[in-house]
Design a protein around this motif. Structure first.
Motif, PDB file in Angstrom:
ATOM      1  N   SER A 157      12.479  12.591  53.538  1.00 37.47           N
ATOM      2  CA  SER A 157      12.770  11.083  53.981  1.00 37.47           C
ATOM      3  C   SER A 157      13.524  11.288  55.235  1.00 37.47           C
ATOM      4  CB  SER A 157      13.865  10.453  53.034  1.00 37.47           C
ATOM      5  OG  SER A 157      14.185   9.401  53.332  1.00 37.47           O
ATOM      6  N   GLY A 158      13.673  10.144  55.905  1.00 35.64           N
ATOM      7  CA  GLY A 158      14.265  10.110  57.322  1.00 35.64           C
ATOM      8  C   GLY A 158      13.297  10.490  58.396  1.00 35.64           C
ATOM      9  N   VAL A 159      12.072  10.560  58.202  1.00 26.90           N
ATOM     10  CA  VAL A 159      11.061  11.070  59.050  1.00 26.90           C
ATOM     11  C   VAL A 159      11.209  10.134  60.036  1.00 26.90           C
ATOM     12  CG1 VAL A 159       8.763  11.791  59.403  1.00 26.90           C
ATOM     13  CG2 VAL A 159       9.897  12.405  57.121  1.00 26.90           C
ATOM     14  N   CYS A 160      11.290  10.213  61.570  1.00 26.68           N
ATOM     15  CA  CYS A 160      11.298   9.396  62.615  1.00 26.68           C
ATOM     16  C   CYS A 160      11.225   9.943  63.789  1.00 26.68           C
ATOM     17  CB  CYS A 160      12.490   8.317  62.362  1.00 26.68           C
ATOM     18  SG  CYS A 160      14.123   9.101  62.559  1.00 26.68           S
ATOM     19  N   THR A 161      10.693   9.417  64.755  1.00 25.21           N
ATOM     20  CA  THR A 161      10.417  10.183  66.169  1.00 25.21           C
ATOM     21  C   THR A 161      11.012   8.963  67.160  1.00 25.21           C
ATOM     22  OG1 THR A 161       8.714  11.421  65.375  1.00 25.21           O
ATOM     23  CG2 THR A 161       9.069  11.052  67.876  1.00 25.21           C
ATOM     24  N   HIS A 162      11.832   9.293  68.021  1.00 26.42           N
ATOM     25  CA  HIS A 162      12.059   8.472  69.177  1.00 26.42           C
ATOM     26  C   HIS A 162      10.933   7.987  70.033  1.00 26.42           C
ATOM     27  CE1 HIS A 162      14.154   6.870  72.941  1.00 26.42           C
ATOM     28  NE2 HIS A 162      15.074   6.951  72.188  1.00 26.42           N
ATOM     29  N   PRO A 163      10.601   6.649  70.433  1.00 23.55           N
ATOM     30  CA  PRO A 163       9.599   6.241  71.139  1.00 23.55           C
ATOM     31  C   PRO A 163       9.206   7.163  72.274  1.00 23.55           C
ATOM     32  CG  PRO A 163      11.055   4.229  70.467  1.00 23.55           C
ATOM     33  CD  PRO A 163      11.902   5.712  70.013  1.00 23.55           C
ATOM     34  N   ASP A 164      10.194   7.634  73.137  1.00 23.08           N
ATOM     35  CA  ASP A 164      10.072   8.364  74.269  1.00 23.08           C
ATOM     36  C   ASP A 164       9.217   9.514  73.987  1.00 23.08           C
ATOM     37  OD1 ASP A 164      11.319   6.297  75.543  1.00 23.08           O
ATOM     38  OD2 ASP A 164      13.150   7.624  76.048  1.00 23.08           O
ATOM     39  N   GLN A 188       9.534  20.048  43.695  1.00 27.99           N
ATOM     40  CA  GLN A 188       8.424  19.339  44.011  1.00 27.99           C
ATOM     41  C   GLN A 188       8.975  18.512  44.856  1.00 27.99           C
ATOM     42  OE1 GLN A 188       5.000  18.856  42.432  1.00 27.99           O
ATOM     43  NE2 GLN A 188       5.349  17.767  44.495  1.00 27.99           N
ATOM     44  N   PRO A 189       8.342  18.245  46.103  1.00 30.75           N
ATOM     45  CA  PRO A 189       8.411  17.340  47.131  1.00 30.75           C
ATOM     46  C   PRO A 189       7.833  16.100  46.909  1.00 30.75           C
ATOM     47  CG  PRO A 189       7.611  19.406  48.192  1.00 30.75           C
ATOM     48  CD  PRO A 189       7.474  19.496  46.898  1.00 30.75           C
ATOM     49  N   PHE A 190       8.455  15.081  47.046  1.00 33.71           N
ATOM     50  CA  PHE A 190       7.803  13.680  47.030  1.00 33.71           C
ATOM     51  C   PHE A 190       8.420  12.764  48.128  1.00 33.71           C
ATOM     52  CE2 PHE A 190      11.613  12.899  44.676  1.00 33.71           C
ATOM     53  CZ  PHE A 190      12.013  11.605  44.626  1.00 33.71           C
ATOM     54  N   LEU A 191       7.617  11.498  48.376  1.00 30.04           N
ATOM     55  CA  LEU A 191       7.978  10.742  49.367  1.00 30.04           C
ATOM     56  C   LEU A 191       7.580   9.465  49.026  1.00 30.04           C
ATOM     57  CD1 LEU A 191       5.488  10.263  51.361  1.00 30.04           C
ATOM     58  CD2 LEU A 191       5.971  12.457  52.042  1.00 30.04           C
ATOM     59  N   HIS A 192       8.120   8.489  50.043  1.00 29.82           N
ATOM     60  CA  HIS A 192       7.580   6.848  49.753  1.00 29.82           C
ATOM     61  C   HIS A 192       7.385   6.393  51.236  1.00 29.82           C
ATOM     62  CE1 HIS A 192      10.390   7.631  46.306  1.00 29.82           C
ATOM     63  NE2 HIS A 192       9.315   6.889  45.821  1.00 29.82           N
ATOM     64  N   ALA A 193       6.198   5.725  51.099  1.00 28.96           N
ATOM     65  CA  ALA A 193       5.930   5.025  52.559  1.00 28.96           C
ATOM     66  C   ALA A 193       5.499   3.491  51.923  1.00 28.96           C
ATOM     67  CB  ALA A 193       4.473   5.818  53.205  1.00 28.96           C
ATOM     68  N   TRP A 194       5.736   2.723  53.158  1.00 26.11           N
ATOM     69  CA  TRP A 194       5.087   1.422  53.141  1.00 26.11           C
ATOM     70  C   TRP A 194       3.665   1.207  52.609  1.00 26.11           C
ATOM     71  CZ3 TRP A 194       9.119  -1.958  51.775  1.00 26.11           C
ATOM     72  CH2 TRP A 194      10.246  -1.660  52.339  1.00 26.11           C
ATOM     73  N   VAL A 195       3.135   0.460  51.779  1.00 25.45           N
ATOM     74  CA  VAL A 195       1.745   0.327  51.544  1.00 25.45           C
ATOM     75  C   VAL A 195       0.976   0.167  52.542  1.00 25.45           C
ATOM     76  CG1 VAL A 195       1.626  -1.899  50.478  1.00 25.45           C
ATOM     77  CG2 VAL A 195      -0.105  -0.208  49.825  1.00 25.45           C
ATOM     78  N   THR A 196       1.537  -0.824  53.742  1.00 29.35           N
ATOM     79  CA  THR A 196       0.824  -1.299  54.860  1.00 29.35           C
ATOM     80  C   THR A 196       0.922  -0.134  55.857  1.00 29.35           C
ATOM     81  OG1 THR A 196       2.976  -2.185  55.353  1.00 29.35           O
ATOM     82  CG2 THR A 196       1.406  -3.725  54.294  1.00 29.35           C
ATOM     83  N   ASN A 197       1.639   0.820  55.785  1.00 33.96           N
ATOM     84  CA  ASN A 197       1.641   1.888  56.861  1.00 33.96           C
ATOM     85  C   ASN A 197       0.642   3.011  56.646  1.00 33.96           C
ATOM     86  OD1 ASN A 197       2.423   3.606  58.820  1.00 33.96           O
ATOM     87  ND2 ASN A 197       4.619   3.786  58.193  1.00 33.96           N
ATOM     88  N   VAL A 211      -1.074  10.139  46.513  1.00 36.82           N
ATOM     89  CA  VAL A 211      -0.324   8.834  45.901  1.00 36.82           C
ATOM     90  C   VAL A 211      -0.424   9.083  44.367  1.00 36.82           C
ATOM     91  CG1 VAL A 211      -0.690   6.430  45.867  1.00 36.82           C
ATOM     92  CG2 VAL A 211      -1.329   7.599  47.931  1.00 36.82           C
ATOM     93  N   ARG A 212       0.724   8.675  43.959  1.00 40.41           N
ATOM     94  CA  ARG A 212       1.187   8.837  42.692  1.00 40.41           C
ATOM     95  C   ARG A 212       1.067   7.465  41.876  1.00 40.41           C
ATOM     96  NH1 ARG A 212       5.501   8.105  39.437  1.00 40.41           N
ATOM     97  NH2 ARG A 212       5.241   8.913  37.572  1.00 40.41           N
ATOM     98  N   ALA A 213       1.800   6.562  42.667  1.00 39.77           N
ATOM     99  CA  ALA A 213       2.247   5.352  42.003  1.00 39.77           C
ATOM    100  C   ALA A 213       2.311   4.379  43.186  1.00 39.77           C
ATOM    101  CB  ALA A 213       3.351   5.219  41.108  1.00 39.77           C
ATOM    102  N   THR A 214       2.303   3.038  42.978  1.00 38.03           N
ATOM    103  CA  THR A 214       2.693   1.737  43.638  1.00 38.03           C
ATOM    104  C   THR A 214       4.097   1.884  43.415  1.00 38.03           C
ATOM    105  OG1 THR A 214       0.506   1.003  43.869  1.00 38.03           O
ATOM    106  CG2 THR A 214       2.313  -0.427  44.502  1.00 38.03           C
ATOM    107  N   VAL A 215       4.918   1.588  44.486  1.00 30.72           N
ATOM    108  CA  VAL A 215       6.398   1.246  44.159  1.00 30.72           C
ATOM    109  C   VAL A 215       6.765  -0.019  44.509  1.00 30.72           C
ATOM    110  CG1 VAL A 215       8.713   2.213  44.625  1.00 30.72           C
ATOM    111  CG2 VAL A 215       6.921   3.992  44.377  1.00 30.72           C
ATOM    112  N   ASN A 216       7.466  -0.671  43.658  1.00 29.12           N
ATOM    113  CA  ASN A 216       7.994  -2.079  44.075  1.00 29.12           C
ATOM    114  C   ASN A 216       9.536  -1.779  44.625  1.00 29.12           C
ATOM    115  OD1 ASN A 216       6.058  -4.106  42.385  1.00 29.12           O
ATOM    116  ND2 ASN A 216       6.758  -2.591  40.974  1.00 29.12           N
TER     117      ASN A 216
END
Length: 225
Positions: A157-164, A188-197, A211-216
């Motif tokens: 989680s917390g994966v992010c990059t500065h726009p620069d 076992q690593p797992f993660l979440h992402a928006w379905v639109t991303n 993909v394992r499942a859709t998350v609400n």
């Protein structure tokens, strides 16, 4: 039901020091994260969840595979779908040039997360697990780390990059490094992402996640009186 279906609840059960509540509902401490959860959608659990949300600006995030039921007295100010992905391919451990981030980096981590919005990230979110990052000319250019955890599973989680500094493959490099380290530790690593991303989902698939499942997902606040 797998613990992955209710990862927030499983995480709060596994490390209760991060949150508060009881066997009906729990939430993370306000400086750690904004997620809350219940073990089921019984009337007692929903009432307990509502009691954990204070009037005013307080809000909690729910994320689970089962459908979300909004407790009486609360309202959903945002609802969306995500995907839950699990790593299915062993990655090589390559972390040259990456640095482990800690309390000394907390202000920069919070600033980067606030700018890029990878998900709820508060003053002490970085204490939930190991975070790594890349600094370029002293600036925190990108980071990634660990969030929810329960026996045998840890969330990337917390994966992010500065726009620069985008376009340099930093998110891929950091995601791969966090995943490989977890695998080396037998998790076992797992993660979440928006379905639109689509870009993020494609990146994670290229690293061997499936993909394992859709998350609400919902953001709940107390209904105005």
């Amino acid at each position: 039901m797998s613990a992955l279906d209710r990862p927030v609840w499983a995480s709060l059960q596994h490390q209760p020091q991060w949150g508060y509540g009881d066997e009906r509902a729990r939430r993370f401490r306000a400086d750690i994260n904004r997620f809350a959860a219940t073990p089921d959608e019984s009337a007692a659990s929903l009432r307990a969840l509502a009691e954990l949300v204070q009037p005013g600006e307080d809000a909690v995030f729910l994320a689970q595979v089962p459908s979300i039921v909004v407790p009486p007295g609360l309202e959903a100010v945002k609802e969306a779908l995500g995907v839950q992905m699990v790593a299915r391919r062993l990655l090589p451990l390559e972390d040259d040039g990456l640095r482990v981030l800690g309390d000394a980096d907390a202000a920069d981590m919070l600033a980067l997360a606030t700018l890029t919005e990878p998900g709820p990230f508060l003053a002490r979110t970085h204490t939930m697990g190991r975070f790594i990052g890349v600094r370029i000319e002293g600036r925190l250019a990108a980071m990634a780390g660990e969030r929810m955890r329960f026996p045998g599973h840890v969330e990337v989680s917390g994966v992010c990059t500065h726009p620069d500094f985008r376009g340099q493959g930093l998110a891929r490099r950091l995601s791969a490094a966090v995943t490989a380290d977890l695998q080396r530790r037998g998790e076992q690593p797992f993660l979440h992402a928006w379905v639109t991303n689509a870009a993020a989902i494609s990146l994670y698939k290229s690293l061997g996640f499936e993909v394992r499942a859709t998350v609400n997902i919902a953001v709940l606040k107390r209904r105005p009186a």
